[in-house]
Design a protein around this motif. Structure first.
Motif, PDB file in Angstrom:
ATOM      1  N   ASN A   1      90.157 -27.957  98.322  1.00  0.00           N
ATOM      2  CA  ASN A   1      89.217 -28.173  99.422  1.00  0.00           C
ATOM      3  C   ASN A   1      88.018 -29.025  99.012  1.00  0.00           C
ATOM      4  O   ASN A   1      87.248 -29.466  99.870  1.00  0.00           O
ATOM      5  CB  ASN A   1      88.730 -26.836  99.972  1.00  0.00           C
ATOM      6  N   CYS A   2      87.865 -29.234  97.706  1.00  0.00           N
ATOM      7  CA  CYS A   2      86.760 -30.046  97.213  1.00  0.00           C
ATOM      8  C   CYS A   2      87.141 -31.524  97.095  1.00  0.00           C
ATOM      9  O   CYS A   2      86.327 -32.344  96.649  1.00  0.00           O
ATOM     10  CB  CYS A   2      86.283 -29.515  95.865  1.00  0.00           C
ATOM     11  N   LEU A   3      88.371 -31.875  97.493  1.00  0.00           N
ATOM     12  CA  LEU A   3      88.783 -33.269  97.602  1.00  0.00           C
ATOM     13  C   LEU A   3      88.674 -33.699  99.066  1.00  0.00           C
ATOM     14  O   LEU A   3      88.885 -32.886  99.970  1.00  0.00           O
ATOM     15  CB  LEU A   3      90.236 -33.431  97.135  1.00  0.00           C
ATOM     16  N   PHE A   4      88.375 -34.960  99.303  1.00  0.00           N
ATOM     17  CA  PHE A   4      88.316 -35.435 100.679  1.00  0.00           C
ATOM     18  C   PHE A   4      89.701 -35.322 101.320  1.00  0.00           C
ATOM     19  O   PHE A   4      90.690 -35.833 100.795  1.00  0.00           O
ATOM     20  CB  PHE A   4      87.844 -36.885 100.739  1.00  0.00           C
ATOM     21  N   HIS A   5      89.744 -34.635 102.474  1.00  0.00           N
ATOM     22  CA  HIS A   5      91.028 -34.396 103.128  1.00  0.00           C
ATOM     23  C   HIS A   5      90.819 -34.244 104.630  1.00  0.00           C
ATOM     24  O   HIS A   5      89.692 -34.260 105.124  1.00  0.00           O
ATOM     25  CB  HIS A   5      91.684 -33.132 102.559  1.00  0.00           C
ATOM     26  N   VAL A   6      91.903 -34.089 105.349  1.00  0.00           N
ATOM     27  CA  VAL A   6      91.892 -33.706 106.759  1.00  0.00           C
ATOM     28  C   VAL A   6      92.715 -32.430 106.872  1.00  0.00           C
ATOM     29  O   VAL A   6      93.569 -32.158 106.033  1.00  0.00           O
ATOM     30  CB  VAL A   6      92.459 -34.809 107.671  1.00  0.00           C
TER      31      VAL A   6
ATOM     32  N   SER B   1      87.572 -42.445 120.961  1.00  0.00           N
ATOM     33  CA  SER B   1      86.624 -43.561 120.907  1.00  0.00           C
ATOM     34  C   SER B   1      87.256 -44.917 121.181  1.00  0.00           C
ATOM     35  O   SER B   1      86.550 -45.876 121.495  1.00  0.00           O
ATOM     36  CB  SER B   1      85.954 -43.600 119.527  1.00  0.00           C
ATOM     37  N   GLY B   2      88.574 -45.019 121.021  1.00  0.00           N
ATOM     38  CA  GLY B   2      89.254 -46.297 121.172  1.00  0.00           C
ATOM     39  C   GLY B   2      89.142 -47.198 119.956  1.00  0.00           C
ATOM     40  O   GLY B   2      89.623 -48.335 119.966  1.00  0.00           O
ATOM     41  N   ARG B   3      88.543 -46.705 118.886  1.00  0.00           N
ATOM     42  CA  ARG B   3      88.358 -47.496 117.664  1.00  0.00           C
ATOM     43  C   ARG B   3      89.535 -47.294 116.707  1.00  0.00           C
ATOM     44  O   ARG B   3      90.173 -46.242 116.709  1.00  0.00           O
ATOM     45  CB  ARG B   3      87.053 -47.104 116.971  1.00  0.00           C
ATOM     46  N   MET B   4      89.790 -48.304 115.869  1.00  0.00           N
ATOM     47  CA  MET B   4      90.830 -48.169 114.860  1.00  0.00           C
ATOM     48  C   MET B   4      90.318 -47.277 113.720  1.00  0.00           C
ATOM     49  O   MET B   4      89.126 -47.278 113.391  1.00  0.00           O
ATOM     50  CB  MET B   4      91.243 -49.531 114.325  1.00  0.00           C
ATOM     51  N   ASN B   5      91.237 -46.542 113.124  1.00  0.00           N
ATOM     52  CA  ASN B   5      90.877 -45.550 112.119  1.00  0.00           C
ATOM     53  C   ASN B   5      91.919 -45.507 111.009  1.00  0.00           C
ATOM     54  O   ASN B   5      93.117 -45.636 111.263  1.00  0.00           O
ATOM     55  CB  ASN B   5      90.790 -44.159 112.767  1.00  0.00           C
ATOM     56  N   LEU B   6      91.445 -45.314 109.783  1.00  0.00           N
ATOM     57  CA  LEU B   6      92.334 -45.089 108.645  1.00  0.00           C
ATOM     58  C   LEU B   6      92.553 -43.583 108.499  1.00  0.00           C
ATOM     59  O   LEU B   6      91.613 -42.850 108.189  1.00  0.00           O
ATOM     60  CB  LEU B   6      91.716 -45.656 107.362  1.00  0.00           C
ATOM     61  N   TYR B   7      93.778 -43.137 108.744  1.00  0.00           N
ATOM     62  CA  TYR B   7      94.076 -41.706 108.656  1.00  0.00           C
ATOM     63  C   TYR B   7      94.464 -41.393 107.212  1.00  0.00           C
ATOM     64  O   TYR B   7      95.616 -41.369 106.825  1.00  0.00           O
ATOM     65  CB  TYR B   7      95.196 -41.341 109.624  1.00  0.00           C
ATOM     66  N   LEU B   8      93.431 -41.153 106.417  1.00  0.00           N
ATOM     67  CA  LEU B   8      93.568 -40.931 104.982  1.00  0.00           C
ATOM     68  C   LEU B   8      93.289 -39.477 104.639  1.00  0.00           C
ATOM     69  O   LEU B   8      92.592 -38.780 105.373  1.00  0.00           O
ATOM     70  CB  LEU B   8      92.577 -41.795 104.207  1.00  0.00           C
ATOM     71  N   ALA B   9      93.798 -39.030 103.491  1.00  0.00           N
ATOM     72  CA  ALA B   9      93.514 -37.684 102.988  1.00  0.00           C
ATOM     73  C   ALA B   9      94.048 -37.575 101.573  1.00  0.00           C
ATOM     74  O   ALA B   9      95.009 -38.269 101.203  1.00  0.00           O
ATOM     75  CB  ALA B   9      94.177 -36.624 103.863  1.00  0.00           C
ATOM     76  N   ALA B  10      93.434 -36.699 100.794  1.00  0.00           N
ATOM     77  CA  ALA B  10      93.964 -36.431  99.449  1.00  0.00           C
ATOM     78  C   ALA B  10      95.363 -35.837  99.508  1.00  0.00           C
ATOM     79  O   ALA B  10      96.070 -35.801  98.504  1.00  0.00           O
ATOM     80  CB  ALA B  10      93.025 -35.486  98.696  1.00  0.00           C
TER      81      ALA B  10
ATOM     82  N   ASP C   1      86.153 -33.749 113.822  1.00  0.00           N
ATOM     83  CA  ASP C   1      87.372 -34.322 114.364  1.00  0.00           C
ATOM     84  C   ASP C   1      88.205 -34.849 113.202  1.00  0.00           C
ATOM     85  O   ASP C   1      87.866 -35.873 112.593  1.00  0.00           O
ATOM     86  CB  ASP C   1      87.018 -35.448 115.342  1.00  0.00           C
ATOM     87  N   ASN C   2      89.288 -34.149 112.883  1.00  0.00           N
ATOM     88  CA  ASN C   2      90.124 -34.535 111.747  1.00  0.00           C
ATOM     89  C   ASN C   2      90.839 -35.864 111.953  1.00  0.00           C
ATOM     90  O   ASN C   2      91.361 -36.432 110.995  1.00  0.00           O
ATOM     91  CB  ASN C   2      91.170 -33.444 111.491  1.00  0.00           C
ATOM     92  N   THR C   3      90.870 -36.352 113.186  1.00  0.00           N
ATOM     93  CA  THR C   3      91.605 -37.581 113.460  1.00  0.00           C
ATOM     94  C   THR C   3      90.773 -38.837 113.236  1.00  0.00           C
ATOM     95  O   THR C   3      91.269 -39.944 113.426  1.00  0.00           O
ATOM     96  CB  THR C   3      92.159 -37.583 114.898  1.00  0.00           C
ATOM     97  N   CYS C   4      89.497 -38.680 112.814  1.00  0.00           N
ATOM     98  CA  CYS C   4      88.672 -39.863 112.538  1.00  0.00           C
ATOM     99  C   CYS C   4      87.698 -39.652 111.391  1.00  0.00           C
ATOM    100  O   CYS C   4      86.771 -40.441 111.216  1.00  0.00           O
ATOM    101  CB  CYS C   4      87.906 -40.301 113.788  1.00  0.00           C
ATOM    102  N   THR C   5      87.892 -38.610 110.603  1.00  0.00           N
ATOM    103  CA  THR C   5      86.995 -38.367 109.478  1.00  0.00           C
ATOM    104  C   THR C   5      87.705 -37.531 108.422  1.00  0.00           C
ATOM    105  O   THR C   5      88.578 -36.720 108.730  1.00  0.00           O
ATOM    106  CB  THR C   5      85.723 -37.630 109.930  1.00  0.00           C
ATOM    107  N   MET C   6      87.341 -37.754 107.162  1.00  0.00           N
ATOM    108  CA  MET C   6      87.749 -36.861 106.074  1.00  0.00           C
ATOM    109  C   MET C   6      86.559 -35.961 105.719  1.00  0.00           C
ATOM    110  O   MET C   6      85.412 -36.324 105.959  1.00  0.00           O
ATOM    111  CB  MET C   6      88.152 -37.663 104.832  1.00  0.00           C
TER     112      MET C   6
END
Length: 317
Positions: free
Chosen positions: A120-125, A218-227, A270-275
């Motif tokens: 949980n201490c790594l950036f994730h969604v 938001s209609g913005r493009m997003n990088l869906y990244l996670a550890a 919001d897990n779909t636009c932030t880690m």
């Protein structure tokens, strides 16, 4: 919270809202759910923020769950119970994000749960490793240690990070529409390699999701990244490419931090636009820290990724 943020404050008769980093985050004071959850109070949270801290909400377990249901269908801890974890909370809709065992003792950092918590201490969604990913998460504080014992949460703005990525990488992402494979075992192994040394992520289920997506709210493009990402399909240099994206998105200029102040503070993201990641001290130390999370299944067009529509989910003891 980051000391480099700029804020804009809006006043109303009910609450005060301060925006952080051009609307990526927000802090709200004066929004009280002691007498229950109504639609007007819920709707103020539906702006396209990545993360919102609401101070002194007055929420209980019951009203916490009720607020979560306003956002959509709820996930639950059934997979973790099946894997052997004892449920300390009264309701299966509450994820126990604390350092407290069922008997009230502190979690041993060397125990399986203590080792798993390191992830949980790594950036994730949340829940990207499941067939249907998480949308919103709502984390409520029930008990805090004395001030100065750490335990805040950091959030990375993966929409703005994509906006500002170099043109060559942008072209590769847009032209190839990469698929990323997410594994809960992989991220836990990254954080606690000795404990999970004998576990092979390839022998466990993974969630497959587009790496570049349009964020529906938001209609913005997003990088869906996670550890949680074990590999990116179609790239021989998967690890190097992932590391480049991950380093870019977690630069200080894209990150905000929230600290807890009081019992009843609530973080919604919001897990779909932030880690996000837990900061130091969240699961350690000699003091109790009781936090419980309600997780809302995503309902966007990207909710299921490229996965089978099944209720089979991953869980660890």
């Amino acid at each position: 919270m980051s000391t480099t943020v700029t804020t804009t404050t809006l006043e109303s008769t009910k609450y005060q809202l301060s925006e952080i980093k051009n609307g990526f985050g927000a802090e709200i004071r004066g929004l009280d759910f002691t007498n229950g959850v109504n639609d007007d109070d819920y709707r103020v949270l539906l702006d396209a923020y990545g993360a919102v801290m609401i101070r002194k909400t007055g929420l209980t377990d019951e009203t916490h769950i009720a607020l979560g249901r306003k956002f959509g269908e709820l996930d639950d801890v059934t997979p973790y119970i099946k894997a052997g974890r004892k449920n300390r909370c009264k309701y299966v809709e509450l994820f126990d994000v604390s350092n407290v065992e069922e008997d009230g003792s502190l979690v041993d950092p060397d125990s399986p749960r203590g080792q798993a918590n390191k992830g949980n201490c790594l950036f994730h969604v949340d829940s990207s490793f499941n067939p249907r990913r998480a949308g919103y998460s709502l984390l409520l504080v029930h008990e805090l240690p004395p001030p100065g014992n750490g335990g805040g949460i950091a959030f990375a703005d993966t929409r703005t990070a994509f906006d500002e990525i170099d043109s060559e990488t942008r072209r590769a992402l847009v032209d190839n529409d990469y698929i990323a494979a997410h594994s809960i075992v992989h991220s836990k192994k990254l954080a606690a390699p000795e404990h999970f040394a004998d576990v092979d992520p390839l022998k466990h289920a993974m969630g497959r999701h587009h790496l570049l997506q349009r964020h529906e709210m938001s209609g913005r493009m997003n990088l869906y990244l996670a550890a949680h990402i074990h590999h990116i399909e179609g790239r021989h240099d998967s690890s190097e490419f992932f590391d480049k994206l991950f380093r870019h998105c977690t630069q200080d200029k894209y990150v905000i931090e929230f600290d807890w102040e009081d019992e009843g503070d609530l973080l919604i993201w919001d897990n779909t636009c932030t880690m996000h990641r837990a900061l130091g001290g969240t699961f350690e130390g000699k003091y109790r820290r009781d936090m419980r999370r309600v997780t809302v299944h995503d309902s966007s067009v990207h909710a299921w990724g490229l996965n089978e529509h099944t209720n089979v989910r991953q869980g660890l003891p």
